[in-house]
Design a protein around this motif. Sequence first.
Motif, short mmCIF file in Angstrom:
data_model
loop_
_atom_site.label_atom_id
_atom_site.label_comp_id
_atom_site.label_asym_id
_atom_site.label_seq_id
_atom_site.Cartn_x
_atom_site.Cartn_y
_atom_site.Cartn_z
N SER A 7 22.77 109.45 15.23
CA SER A 7 23.82 108.64 14.61
C SER A 7 23.49 107.16 14.58
O SER A 7 24.19 106.39 13.93
N ARG A 8 22.46 106.76 15.27
CA ARG A 8 22.07 105.35 15.28
C ARG A 8 21.40 104.99 13.96
O ARG A 8 20.50 105.70 13.48
N ARG A 9 21.83 103.90 13.36
CA ARG A 9 21.25 103.46 12.09
C ARG A 9 20.96 101.96 12.17
O ARG A 9 21.79 101.16 12.62
N HIS A 10 19.75 101.59 11.77
CA HIS A 10 19.31 100.21 11.81
C HIS A 10 18.85 99.78 10.42
O HIS A 10 18.15 100.52 9.73
N LEU A 11 19.23 98.57 10.06
CA LEU A 11 18.83 97.99 8.78
C LEU A 11 17.92 96.80 9.07
O LEU A 11 18.30 95.88 9.79
N SER A 12 16.71 96.86 8.53
CA SER A 12 15.76 95.75 8.66
C SER A 12 15.74 94.95 7.36
O SER A 12 15.62 95.53 6.28
N ILE A 13 15.90 93.64 7.49
CA ILE A 13 15.87 92.74 6.33
C ILE A 13 14.66 91.83 6.50
O ILE A 13 14.55 91.10 7.50
N TRP A 14 13.77 91.88 5.54
CA TRP A 14 12.58 91.02 5.56
C TRP A 14 12.69 90.01 4.42
O TRP A 14 12.94 90.38 3.27
N LEU A 15 12.52 88.77 4.76
CA LEU A 15 12.54 87.68 3.79
C LEU A 15 11.12 87.18 3.62
O LEU A 15 10.69 86.24 4.30
N PRO A 16 10.32 87.81 2.75
CA PRO A 16 8.88 87.53 2.70
C PRO A 16 8.54 86.11 2.23
O PRO A 16 7.47 85.60 2.53
N ARG A 17 9.47 85.49 1.51
CA ARG A 17 9.19 84.14 0.99
C ARG A 17 10.24 83.15 1.52
O ARG A 17 10.74 82.29 0.79
N LEU A 18 10.56 83.28 2.80
CA LEU A 18 11.61 82.46 3.39
C LEU A 18 11.32 80.98 3.24
O LEU A 18 12.19 80.19 2.84
N ALA A 19 10.07 80.56 3.53
CA ALA A 19 9.74 79.13 3.51
C ALA A 19 9.83 78.56 2.09
O ALA A 19 10.40 77.49 1.86
N THR A 20 9.25 79.27 1.12
CA THR A 20 9.30 78.75 -0.26
C THR A 20 10.69 78.89 -0.86
O THR A 20 11.12 78.03 -1.64
N ASP A 21 11.42 79.95 -0.50
CA ASP A 21 12.79 80.08 -0.99
C ASP A 21 13.65 78.93 -0.49
O ASP A 21 14.52 78.42 -1.21
N ARG A 22 13.43 78.52 0.76
CA ARG A 22 14.20 77.38 1.31
C ARG A 22 13.97 76.12 0.49
O ARG A 22 14.92 75.39 0.17
N ILE A 23 12.72 75.86 0.13
CA ILE A 23 12.40 74.65 -0.64
C ILE A 23 12.96 74.74 -2.04
O ILE A 23 13.52 73.78 -2.58
N GLU A 24 12.84 75.90 -2.66
CA GLU A 24 13.32 76.06 -4.04
C GLU A 24 14.85 76.01 -4.11
O GLU A 24 15.41 75.57 -5.12
N ARG A 25 15.52 76.47 -3.05
CA ARG A 25 16.99 76.39 -3.04
C ARG A 25 17.47 74.94 -3.04
O ARG A 25 18.51 74.62 -3.61
N ALA A 26 16.70 74.07 -2.37
CA ALA A 26 17.10 72.66 -2.27
C ALA A 26 16.66 71.85 -3.48
O ALA A 26 17.18 70.75 -3.70
N ALA A 27 15.69 72.36 -4.26
CA ALA A 27 15.18 71.60 -5.40
C ALA A 27 16.00 71.90 -6.64
O ALA A 27 16.43 73.04 -6.86
N PRO A 28 16.24 70.87 -7.48
CA PRO A 28 16.98 71.11 -8.74
C PRO A 28 16.14 71.95 -9.70
O PRO A 28 14.95 71.72 -9.87
N SER A 29 16.75 72.93 -10.30
CA SER A 29 16.05 73.80 -11.26
C SER A 29 17.07 74.37 -12.22
O SER A 29 18.28 74.26 -12.03
N SER A 30 16.57 75.02 -13.24
CA SER A 30 17.46 75.63 -14.22
C SER A 30 18.20 76.79 -13.59
O SER A 30 17.59 77.65 -12.94
#
Length: 524
Positions: A7-30
């Motif tokens: 009954s044990r269930r685990h969800l793994s979330i991997w953010l493979p581009r965490l560093a670049t996603d952080r920069i792109e979130r803060a940068a202005p873009s379309s």
Amino acid sequence: MTGVSASRRHLSIWLPRLATDRIERAAPSSPSATPAELPPLAVTGRQGNALRLIALNRAAAALGLVPGLGLADARAMYPELATADEDPAADRALLEAVADDMERWTPLVALDPPDGLLLDISGCAHLFGGEAAMAGAIRRRLRAAGLEARLALAATVGCAHALARHGREVTAAAGREEALLRPLPVAALRLERDQVIRLAEAGLETVADLLDRPRAPLAARHGASLLLRLDQALGRIDEPISPRLPVPDHMTERRLAEPISLEAHVLDAIGQLGDSLGRGLEAAGRGATRIEASLFRVDGVLRRICVGSSRPLRQGAEMRRLFADRLIAASDEWEAGFGFDLIRLAAVETALLRPLQPGLDGTAAVAADIAFAGLVDHLAARLGPGRIRRLGGRDTHVPEGAMVLPALGTAAAPTLSPPDQDSAVPVRPYRLLDRPEPVEALAEVPDGPPRRFRWRGAWHLVTRSEGPERIAPEWWRALGGDMPPTRDYFRVETEAGLRLWLFRAGLYGRETERPDWHLHGFFL
């Protein structure tokens, strides 16, 4: 060896581009730009004596660049490549923020650094339409936040972690761990880099290669940690996650069809949740002494507001009043943004709630106790709990250490009962000096009470005395140092009517040949 419950269930979330996603979130873009349409971006860091690529966005990876490549080589191939310096602290802060948002699905959220999260969703997936629907909703929420993510569900932490990073995004049924892990590389087992290299040199590249070999030679050559990781991934050994925050025993929440942002509406919701929380506490015979409200904003920001109470609470109206005071005192914590769509109320600390005994005047005494506790809580919420203090006893016979002033919400030892005596004079004075002041005293016998003493330049004649009250030193506090002398305390009254508390430091003939005298307190 302990197996894992089905009954044990685990969800793994991997953010493979965490560093670049952080920069792109803060940068202005379309706003309509897709990840593939964004310009190539690489995060660089120093490895040894060279600058190398640490992380790449999707566009940079499509150019054939790989992490570990030297920056000079990458620039030689693509001079227009945009770069940014690595910032592990900022990446960690973003990971923490994402973990906060994931608590809307389950309170059992753990970090899987440097770029992943682990969620224990046992028993709660049905609240969101099942595991597949829950995983899809989480993926869409992360995508809307500008984060690329890979998700995998399994009965074990190791299997979910391996599938998210090295396999397919699947919902693995319990018992299929071995079949899903066999084709994956050995690095999927969360092994050290040196172990992976040694296994590759031995021709062991996949999990299947390990499963098809005898266990004893593997452990002897590559260490017991290899088999531990293998058994954890297969469910032969249990591996619970370590949540970022302890999960309270009593908790309730409300999901709102429409976000709310007005303070009054939030307080009303907290009051209603408080009544629901109180019913669970009443069933357990307890009350809440520390309550935390978690306010989940639509944009993924989590606000936590915590209040304390000097007495156990069960009524939602009382909890609402505390949070109202707290919000007035800390207006900077109130930032509703686009509104809150989930509010959770938890009793972080609880205490036994015993019924109060009314006095001869009926409920007047009970009401007075409740009113005083309410005043203390009101002041603590407005001024901060560290500014409200109360007298408490400490388990020591040394007078200057017998009373403490702990801050509200800290445990204070029960006040010790004074020893019995025949005299009507209190055993301990109401006023103590910050430090005992030395006096010159004359006694008829070396171990007797003082007859005369000089304090602050003036001589005082003792007309009455009572004692001694002997207080031995606390030997366990003097280990490795000098033992403080034994004290003999006397209650004396002078010719001028002063009633004082004096002590002789050191036992005559045993600890010293000339004891010292000190004045320690005054009787009223």
